[in-house]
Design an enzyme around this catalytic site. Structure first.
Site, PDB file in Angstrom:
ATOM      1  N   HIS A 174     -61.112 112.208 -49.353  1.00  0.00           N
ATOM      2  CA  HIS A 174     -62.359 112.761 -49.876  1.00  0.00           C
ATOM      3  C   HIS A 174     -63.002 111.800 -50.883  1.00  0.00           C
ATOM      4  O   HIS A 174     -64.045 112.116 -51.443  1.00  0.00           O
ATOM      5  CB  HIS A 174     -62.105 114.094 -50.587  1.00  0.00           C
ATOM      6  CG  HIS A 174     -61.923 115.257 -49.656  1.00  0.00           C
ATOM      7  ND1 HIS A 174     -62.764 115.494 -48.594  1.00  0.00           N
ATOM      8  CD2 HIS A 174     -61.011 116.251 -49.640  1.00  0.00           C
ATOM      9  CE1 HIS A 174     -62.372 116.594 -47.972  1.00  0.00           C
ATOM     10  NE2 HIS A 174     -61.306 117.067 -48.572  1.00  0.00           N
ATOM     11  N   THR A 195     -62.189 119.789 -41.756  1.00  0.00           N
ATOM     12  CA  THR A 195     -61.169 120.493 -40.969  1.00  0.00           C
ATOM     13  C   THR A 195     -61.482 120.362 -39.469  1.00  0.00           C
ATOM     14  O   THR A 195     -60.596 120.065 -38.656  1.00  0.00           O
ATOM     15  CB  THR A 195     -61.154 121.986 -41.368  1.00  0.00           C
ATOM     16  OG1 THR A 195     -61.144 122.082 -42.795  1.00  0.00           O
ATOM     17  CG2 THR A 195     -59.961 122.706 -40.789  1.00  0.00           C
ATOM     18  N   TRP A 196     -62.733 120.574 -39.148  1.00  0.00           N
ATOM     19  CA  TRP A 196     -63.182 120.485 -37.752  1.00  0.00           C
ATOM     20  C   TRP A 196     -62.985 119.054 -37.213  1.00  0.00           C
ATOM     21  O   TRP A 196     -62.406 118.849 -36.139  1.00  0.00           O
ATOM     22  CB  TRP A 196     -64.660 120.880 -37.710  1.00  0.00           C
ATOM     23  CG  TRP A 196     -65.266 121.018 -36.360  1.00  0.00           C
ATOM     24  CD1 TRP A 196     -64.618 121.247 -35.183  1.00  0.00           C
ATOM     25  CD2 TRP A 196     -66.666 120.937 -36.036  1.00  0.00           C
ATOM     26  NE1 TRP A 196     -65.527 121.322 -34.155  1.00  0.00           N
ATOM     27  CE2 TRP A 196     -66.783 121.136 -34.664  1.00  0.00           C
ATOM     28  CE3 TRP A 196     -67.827 120.722 -36.805  1.00  0.00           C
ATOM     29  CZ2 TRP A 196     -68.029 121.129 -34.011  1.00  0.00           C
ATOM     30  CZ3 TRP A 196     -69.056 120.724 -36.161  1.00  0.00           C
ATOM     31  CH2 TRP A 196     -69.157 120.919 -34.781  1.00  0.00           C
ATOM     32  N   TYR A 232     -72.698 117.091 -39.620  1.00  0.00           N
ATOM     33  CA  TYR A 232     -72.153 118.391 -39.191  1.00  0.00           C
ATOM     34  C   TYR A 232     -73.158 119.125 -38.299  1.00  0.00           C
ATOM     35  O   TYR A 232     -72.796 119.639 -37.232  1.00  0.00           O
ATOM     36  CB  TYR A 232     -71.838 119.218 -40.445  1.00  0.00           C
ATOM     37  CG  TYR A 232     -71.263 120.593 -40.211  1.00  0.00           C
ATOM     38  CD1 TYR A 232     -69.891 120.780 -40.091  1.00  0.00           C
ATOM     39  CD2 TYR A 232     -72.092 121.713 -40.141  1.00  0.00           C
ATOM     40  CE1 TYR A 232     -69.360 122.044 -39.898  1.00  0.00           C
ATOM     41  CE2 TYR A 232     -71.563 122.985 -39.947  1.00  0.00           C
ATOM     42  CZ  TYR A 232     -70.199 123.145 -39.827  1.00  0.00           C
ATOM     43  OH  TYR A 232     -69.672 124.408 -39.634  1.00  0.00           O
TER      44      TYR A 232
END
Ligand code: A3P
Length: 320
Positions: free
Chosen positions: A127, A72-73, A216
């Site tokens: 994904h 999402t980020w 991340y």
């Protein structure tokens, strides 16, 4: 088109009977297709269809990730970086549109988005494992792939909590211990997780111009540096003037967890991943922190997953 849908439905029904299955957490059943676990809803049909029909364009950019790794980020960051000359920050589409609606899922190819009609350069996401994204995307020397991975303990916890919110209420709940056991054994949507990460990792070593591999945790530590790296990789480096004007910082601020979670669209908006799967945007935001898994996993669970991680990564040169 109708005939393509019918053909795919038939192919799907036949194929699904022959595939291994396992209990799932967000969905009752997962099926294993070419080594990776999928929910047997239209997502899986989309995966078949994209493999057979999707033709990558040289200008395509793919955002690939396992679930709960920071998709999402990164969607928000990629969208705002690539389109930075189109919009001003005070009136930006991300203020009223969820990040997932800014970059469509290729895995939902069949029903959701007419990706063929999108103008170039297209931003698309998946994904799926590296071996299962369309061949034309892997083999085109020009189109780019950006992959994001995350510490497996945080991925597991984030996914488990997400899955329990999505799991149909009429189904009996799955305990964290049970789901953890499956995860350690390689069973999770789009997983096994380590094989997912390592597939993209190895490909990024082989094709460094084509695949950018992000973590991340590193992005959380220094988002400005990574937004610049991303822009350069995508062939849109920030000019000295943009840097002086603080455009990179504006992007980081716009896409921050704090900002995105303050927006109405991310509190009450919904994402139709496929028609059977409508997810409130708020589910994509929880804490957005590194290391929250230690508040959920027992020391024994941590030890076990650390051991699995060590074994899976041995000899690969990769570390989280
Ligand atoms: P947590 O559950 O640990 O909070 P994905 O987008 O791949 O589904 O991953 C979801 C995870 O990313 C969630 O982690 C979510 O809170 C976090 N996340 C969402 N938006 C973020 C942002 N703008 N910055 C940092 N983390 C974010």
């Amino acid at each position: 088109p109708q005939d393509v849908n019918e053909e795919i439905n038939k192919q799907f029904e036949e194929l699904i009977q022959t595939l291994p299955s396992h209990k799932g957490s967000a969905v009752p059943t997962l099926i294993n297709y070419k080594g990776f676990w999928y929910p047997p809803i239209s997502v899986f049909k989309g995966v078949l269809l994209m493999q057979d029909h999707f033709k990558a364009r040289p200008t395509d950019i793919f955002l690939c990730s396992a679930l709960k790794s920071g998709t999402t980020w990164l969607k928000a960051i990629m969208f705002s970086t690539m389109n930075r000359s189109e919009y001003d920050f005070a009136n930006h589409p991300l203020l009223t549109t969820g990040p997932h609606d800014c970059i469509p899922y290729l895995d939902a190819y069949i029903t959701e988005h007419d990706v063929e009609a999108l103008p170039s350069p297209r931003l698309l996401s998946s994904h799926s494992a590296y071996s299962l994204i369309p061949k034309s995307a892997r083999e085109s020397p020009d189109c780019k792939i950006v992959y994001i991975c995350r510490n497996p303990k945080d991925v597991f916890v984030s996914h488990y909590l997400f899955a329990m919110k999505l799991r149909p209420p009429m189904l009996p709940p799955v305990s964290m211990e049970e789901a953890f056991d499956w995860f350690c054994n390689g069973v999770c949507e789009y997983g096994p997780y380590f094989e997912h990460v390592l597939g993209y990792w190895k490909a990024s070593l082989e094709f460094p111009q084509k695949i950018l591999f992000l973590k991340y945790e590193e992005m959380k530590k220094d988002p400005v540096k990574h937004v610049k790296q991303l822009a350069e990789f995508l062939g849109k480096p920030f000019s000295a003037e943009e840097e002086k004007e603080g455009v990179v910082e504006e992007i980081v601020k716009l896409c921050s967890f704090e900002n995105l979670t303050s927006l109405e669209v991310n509190k009450t908006g919904k994402l139709a991943f496929v028609p059977e799967l409508i997810i409130g945007n708020d589910n994509f935001f929880r804490k957005g922190q590194v290391g929250d898994s230690k508040n959920h996993l027992t020391p024994e669970m941590i030890e076990r997953l650390d051991k699995v991680t060590e074994e899976k990564l041995k000899g690969t040169g990769f570390a989280f």
